[in-house]
Design an enzyme around this catalytic site. Structure first.
Site, PDB file in Angstrom:
ATOM      1  N   GLU A 133       1.063  -1.281   0.008  1.00 35.35           N
ATOM      2  CA  GLU A 133       0.384  -0.001  -0.503  1.00 35.35           C
ATOM      3  C   GLU A 133       0.521   1.505  -0.251  1.00 35.35           C
ATOM      4  OE1 GLU A 133      -2.797   0.432   2.956  1.00 35.35           O
ATOM      5  OE2 GLU A 133      -3.572   1.485   2.892  1.00 35.35           O
ATOM      6  N   ASP A 134       2.208   1.835   0.973  1.00 32.52           N
ATOM      7  CA  ASP A 134       2.908   2.476   0.505  1.00 32.52           C
ATOM      8  C   ASP A 134       3.925   2.910   0.328  1.00 32.52           C
ATOM      9  OD1 ASP A 134       0.904   3.571   2.435  1.00 32.52           O
ATOM     10  OD2 ASP A 134       1.324   2.819   4.377  1.00 32.52           O
TER      11      ASP A 134
END
Ligand code: MN
Length: 720
Positions: A75-76
């Site tokens: 996600e990051d």
């Protein structure tokens, strides 16, 4: 914070742990998040480490702990799925992906109980593996522990969500130690002053209470040793939120709440649990209403224990008695089942665990809907439901396979009735699109839009189906009335009668009253007559015959000639030609190939390129082009050959009306006993619309053929 610390902790309960995998996950995650910071200013990786630490505390398998370390890299960071698969394998990647998928569902707006329940189920439905939920809980726990660095409005939103969704989720999975921590942390932000009050009071009496607890533990331990029961006794502070609940539910002021701590007795067997209970009840008085046997009657989440409250010099003390095995389940819930296991649990393992829960549930009578719980425990948790959001973030559940139309009707009947389009996650989708978990749906409406018969093929919910059907029935009625009126008008005109005159006189009404019983009929009565003519139950000829015996009382007016509409829709090398000039002969409509024909003294007339009237004079032909004009319609006559069956005509006109096309004229002729043909002049905007209508009419039952009339004379019919 070090990988060696983690490895030592894991090895303490799992000597087979894959230390190399742990080390690689740790280092990879650290490298991926390098340079990233939390809002607090801490390095981002701390969050990943703390998440993994909680999973170690739950004594989970290595894959789950590694996935905890890696849970935010998809996600990051720029890491791709393929990279993860290459480095750590498919099973571990699926866990990380599962956590990432859950994060996609942002929980907005006010949380209502039903919403929270739906959201909780969405999480369960999304996670194909229960360990994904465990990682998510560990992730949430650390986010709650570091919530103070966020702005107040975010604190409140996240705390609320934790309280409404994640704590119940932990509870449902039976993980008491996570549940109580999440509750206390959320409570701290949602009810700051109450939290502080209770925390302060607890702190003030801490030393006193600790001394008392220690003394009481000793007394009980000695009593059990005396009888020879092997048991471990210890004190257990109650968590702040449970104290608050007690104050709230029982209306007891804090000062009077005496059991701020409890005792717990762990023994080796079920038999010992009851033995200990007997010993305690023998030695102390207890409060009968507070005795609970969760061994005989386990809680829905699998919790088993005996609870009793004894009175020591008038002071109530709650004591929980359970076996070590029950204690594992009570503290770790479903997580307890992944203990000492390496890698992905096999299907058989999963089955066994769920079977265990089912067995447990079979004995539960109190639980209102055990099936719901069983479903929530399954890998594919809610295969028959789909969970979707409104643009505002409200969550709704619909049957699997539902479409945007079902969703529109679920929100409000009016939204369903005027729905004209749907966007899912910002992309326009067709009405037959099947909704997916987590879809964010925006329904477009238009005041003049209305349901279509096609929708019936796509909707899944009874609600939408019924509403659409009702609307179509009403619409059919309106159209049958309109059609009946037109048919009667045509028939009367052929006998030099004018319907309008008769509407003002009493003769028609008198006939109507004779023919139609007033019972069960929506007023006005004349509409019912029209409806019956439209449906073929009554014939226009019959009515005219009846009327002709009774002439109208008012004078007939001369029919005013229709003024031809005129608008430039055709151009010749940039010169607009009058619309009236193109309607003369073969009814060309936009999309038809057209030519201009230079007439003698009457300018240029426009014909379809294959019009039989112009083939012999090529020197008179000039090139013309359609000029697109919005909202302009053109008459297009068609002939429908069909069975002489009542209602066919009504079906055809209903269908035409669904295309929002006006019918200019209708003529009905009977060829023989079985067949007849109807002629319609439709006001269409072009060839595409006309072809679509013709195609649909062809599919109606009882229709034998549809043709477009290309010349004024009906002998010159040709297929489109
Ligand atoms: Mn995270």
């Amino acid at each position: 914070m070090s990988v060696e610390y983690l490895i030592r902790q894991v090895q303490a309960y799992n000597s087979d742990a894959d230390c190399d995998l742990l080390r690689r996950s740790y280092e990879y995650s650290q490298a991926c998040h390098h340079g990233q910071q939390r809002i607090s200013g801490d390095p981002y990786f701390i969050h990943c480490f703390e998440t993994a630490k909680t999973l170690v505390e739950l004594k989970l398998d290595t894959d789950t702990i590694c996935a905890g370390l890696l849970h935010d890299v998809l996600e990051d960071t720029s890491t791709t799925r393929d990279e993860l698969v290459n480095l750590f394998g498919e099973a571990l990647t699926e866990l990380v992906e599962g956590v990432t998928n859950i994060s996609k569902y942002k929980f907005k707006g006010g949380v209502q109980q039903r919403q929270a329940e739906n959201y909780l189920r969405l999480l369960l439905a999304t996670a194909k593996d229960t360990r994904v939920i465990l990682i998510k809980l560990a992730d949430r726990l650390h986010n709650m522990q570091t919530l103070s660095s966020l702005p107040p409005h975010k604190q409140e939103r996240i705390a609320k969500q934790t309280f409404e969704v994640y704590a119940p989720l932990a509870h449902r999975l039976g993980i008491a130690r996570i549940k109580s921590r999440l509750e206390d942390l959320a409570f701290k932000y949602l009810h700051a002053s109450e939290y502080r009050e209770i925390a302060n009071l607890l702190a003030a009496k801490l030393a006193e209470r600790e001394a008392y607890t220690k003394w009481m533990v000793n007394v009980v331990q000695k009593e059990l040793d005396l009888v020879g029961v092997k048991a471990r006794v210890y004190g257990r502070p109650k968590h702040i939120y449970s104290i608050y609940q007690k104050i709230h539910q029982r209306g007891v002021p804090f000062e009077q709440i005496q059991d701020l701590f409890g005792l717990r007795v762990l023994v080796n067997s079920v038999g010992d649990c009851y033995a200990v209970l007997g010993i305690l009840h023998n030695k102390w008085n207890h409060i009968p209403e507070q005795f609970k046997d969760f061994i005989g009657l386990p809680k829905a989440n699998g919790y088993r224990s005996l609870h009793t409250t004894i009175l020591e010099r008038g002071q109530p003390i709650e004591i929980q008695i359970r076996s070590h095995e029950m204690h594992q389940i009570a503290e770790y819930g479903i997580a307890a089942h992944w203990r000492y296991k390496e890698g992905m649990p096999s299907k058989a393992d999963n089955e066994r665990i769920f079977a265990w829960f089912r067995e447990m549930l079979a004995e539960i009578q109190e639980f209102k809907d055990p099936f719901q719980f069983i479903r929530s425990m399954k890998g594919q948790l809610f295969p028959d439901e789909v969970f979707v959001f409104t643009p505002k973030g409200d969550l709704h559940s619909l049957p699997a396979g539902s479409t945007p139309i079902d969703f529109a009707y679920k929100i409000h009947t009016d939204i369903g009735q005027t729905c004209c389009g749907a966007e899912v996650n910002g992309v326009i989708v067709p009405f037959k699109y099947r909704l997916q978990n987590g879809d964010r749906i925006k329904i477009q409406t238009r005041a003049k839009a209305h349901p279509s018969r096609d929708w019936l093929r796509w909707v899944k919910t009874a609600r939408a189906r019924n509403k659409i059907q009702y609307w179509l029935n009403e619409q059919n009625r309106a159209q049958a009335i309109d059609l009946g009126k037109r048919l009667l008008e045509i028939e009367m005109r052929q006998h030099q009668l004018n319907l309008k005159d008769y509407l003002k006189s009493s003769e028609l009404l008198a006939i109507t009253e004779k023919l139609i019983s007033k019972k069960k009929v929506q007023p006005p009565l004349i509409d019912e007559l029209f409806r019956q003519i439209g449906n073929g139950k009554e014939s226009a000829t019959h009515i005219v015959n009846l009327l002709q015996s009774e002439p109208p009382t008012t004078e007939r007016k001369e029919k005013t000639a229709r003024t031809p509409r005129s608008a430039p829709a055709i151009e010749l090398e940039g010169i607009d030609l009058d619309l009236a000039r193109i309607m003369k002969c073969c009814h060309p409509i936009p999309g038809d190939e057209v030519i201009g024909y230079v007439t003698r003294g009457r300018g240029i007339s426009v014909h379809r390129a294959n019009c039989p009237r112009i083939i012999n004079e090529p020197e008179r032909i000039v090139d013309v082009e359609w000029k697109p004009i919005e909202n302009l319609t053109y008459p297009a006559p068609i002939t429908v050959e069909c069975d002489n069956r009542p209602g066919v005509l009504a079906e055809i006109t209903t269908l035409i009306a669904q295309y929002k096309v006006n019918i200019d004229t209708i003529g009905s002729h009977r060829l023989n006993r079985e067949t007849g043909y109807d002629q319609f002049t439709l006001e269409v905007n072009g060839i595409e619309q006309l072809e679509a209508i013709i195609e649909s009419i062809r599919h109606l039952k009882g229709v034998r053929g549809v043709t477009r009339i290309t010349s004024l004379s009906s002998e010159n019919r040709a297929s489109v």
